[in-house]
Design a protein around this motif. Structure first.
Motif, PDB file in Angstrom:
ATOM      1  N   GLU A 189     -54.583  11.084  -0.876  1.00 58.35           N
ATOM      2  CA  GLU A 189     -55.371   9.974  -0.881  1.00 58.35           C
ATOM      3  C   GLU A 189     -54.751   8.582  -1.329  1.00 58.35           C
ATOM      4  O   GLU A 189     -54.924   7.570  -0.898  1.00 58.35           O
ATOM      5  N   ALA A 190     -54.373   9.007  -2.774  1.00 58.16           N
ATOM      6  CA  ALA A 190     -54.016   7.919  -3.566  1.00 58.16           C
ATOM      7  C   ALA A 190     -52.566   7.373  -2.875  1.00 58.16           C
ATOM      8  O   ALA A 190     -52.314   6.081  -2.890  1.00 58.16           O
ATOM      9  N   PHE A 191     -51.645   8.151  -2.543  1.00 60.46           N
ATOM     10  CA  PHE A 191     -50.471   7.875  -1.622  1.00 60.46           C
ATOM     11  C   PHE A 191     -50.701   6.964  -0.641  1.00 60.46           C
ATOM     12  O   PHE A 191     -50.139   6.059  -0.230  1.00 60.46           O
ATOM     13  N   LEU A 192     -51.610   7.399   0.169  1.00 61.76           N
ATOM     14  CA  LEU A 192     -52.047   6.947   1.477  1.00 61.76           C
ATOM     15  C   LEU A 192     -52.517   5.342   1.294  1.00 61.76           C
ATOM     16  O   LEU A 192     -52.114   4.391   1.869  1.00 61.76           O
ATOM     17  N   ILE A 193     -53.368   5.038   0.153  1.00 62.11           N
ATOM     18  CA  ILE A 193     -53.843   4.109  -0.132  1.00 62.11           C
ATOM     19  C   ILE A 193     -52.964   3.168  -0.731  1.00 62.11           C
ATOM     20  O   ILE A 193     -52.832   1.937  -0.303  1.00 62.11           O
ATOM     21  N   PHE A 194     -52.216   3.497  -1.650  1.00 63.94           N
ATOM     22  CA  PHE A 194     -51.261   2.756  -2.455  1.00 63.94           C
ATOM     23  C   PHE A 194     -49.898   2.559  -2.009  1.00 63.94           C
ATOM     24  O   PHE A 194     -49.175   1.526  -2.460  1.00 63.94           O
ATOM     25  N   VAL A 242     -48.381  -2.587   6.480  1.00 61.54           N
ATOM     26  CA  VAL A 242     -48.530  -3.903   6.548  1.00 61.54           C
ATOM     27  C   VAL A 242     -47.198  -4.540   6.599  1.00 61.54           C
ATOM     28  O   VAL A 242     -46.718  -5.500   7.529  1.00 61.54           O
ATOM     29  N   ALA A 243     -46.370  -4.256   5.809  1.00 67.17           N
ATOM     30  CA  ALA A 243     -44.736  -4.544   5.728  1.00 67.17           C
ATOM     31  C   ALA A 243     -44.302  -4.428   7.135  1.00 67.17           C
ATOM     32  O   ALA A 243     -43.438  -5.323   7.506  1.00 67.17           O
ATOM     33  N   ALA A 244     -44.342  -3.219   7.616  1.00 67.56           N
ATOM     34  CA  ALA A 244     -43.795  -2.734   9.027  1.00 67.56           C
ATOM     35  C   ALA A 244     -44.419  -3.710  10.223  1.00 67.56           C
ATOM     36  O   ALA A 244     -43.729  -4.426  11.095  1.00 67.56           O
ATOM     37  N   LEU A 245     -45.713  -4.051  10.176  1.00 68.52           N
ATOM     38  CA  LEU A 245     -46.092  -5.075  11.036  1.00 68.52           C
ATOM     39  C   LEU A 245     -45.733  -6.380  10.824  1.00 68.52           C
ATOM     40  O   LEU A 245     -45.336  -6.837  12.193  1.00 68.52           O
ATOM     41  N   VAL A 246     -45.542  -6.867   9.622  1.00 71.64           N
ATOM     42  CA  VAL A 246     -45.117  -8.059   9.587  1.00 71.64           C
ATOM     43  C   VAL A 246     -43.591  -8.133  10.004  1.00 71.64           C
ATOM     44  O   VAL A 246     -43.010  -9.311  10.636  1.00 71.64           O
ATOM     45  N   TRP A 247     -42.775  -7.385   9.531  1.00 71.97           N
ATOM     46  CA  TRP A 247     -41.422  -7.069  10.185  1.00 71.97           C
ATOM     47  C   TRP A 247     -41.341  -7.088  11.690  1.00 71.97           C
ATOM     48  O   TRP A 247     -40.457  -7.908  12.554  1.00 71.97           O
TER      49      TRP A 247
END
Length: 126
Positions: free
Chosen positions: A52-57, A64-69
């Motif tokens: 869960e920590a890996f997923l969130i952080f 988000v970075a992939a969406l902006v790209w």
């Protein structure tokens, strides 16, 4: 030989200092983890798992970075998003809100001898 010995000793000092400072910083943080008593009525809640920590952080910022790209690169994938030779900049002046007649008046005349010709440099010459 002496230079490598000096470099090794400097590296050893840096590593030892880093470890000592890390141990000093971790000390107070680990004290609260070891002492799990609830003394003031607080509710600590459920601990977060590693997945869960890996997923969130990590996962959410990567998405988000992939969406902006994707939003930046996607228009170039279509034929209408590519620039063609008519869109190329010719180097001509661009004046917004003027007519062709007013641009003719703005054209520089031939410089007279002794006057700067607009070519730059301290003495107006390169």
């Amino acid at each position: 030989m002496a230079s490598t010995l000096g470099a090794r000793s400097r590296a050893t000092v840096v590593v030892a200092t880093s470890l000592a400072l890390t141990a000093l910083m971790v000390g107070p943080a680990s004290a609260s983890v070891i002492d799990m008593t609830v003394d003031d009525g607080e509710d600590r809640g459920v601990t977060m798992g590693a997945g869960e920590a890996f997923l969130i952080f990590v996962g959410i910022p990567l998405v988000v970075a992939a969406l902006v790209w994707l939003l930046v690169k996607a228009p170039a994938w279509t034929r209408s998003g590519r620039a063609n030779e008519t869109d190329a900049w010719t180097g001509d002046r661009l004046a917004v809100g003027t007519t062709a007649e007013s641009l003719v008046a703005l054209e520089p005349s031939a410089p007279t001898p002794g006057e700067p010709d607009g070519t730059g440099g301290t003495s107006a010459r390169w």
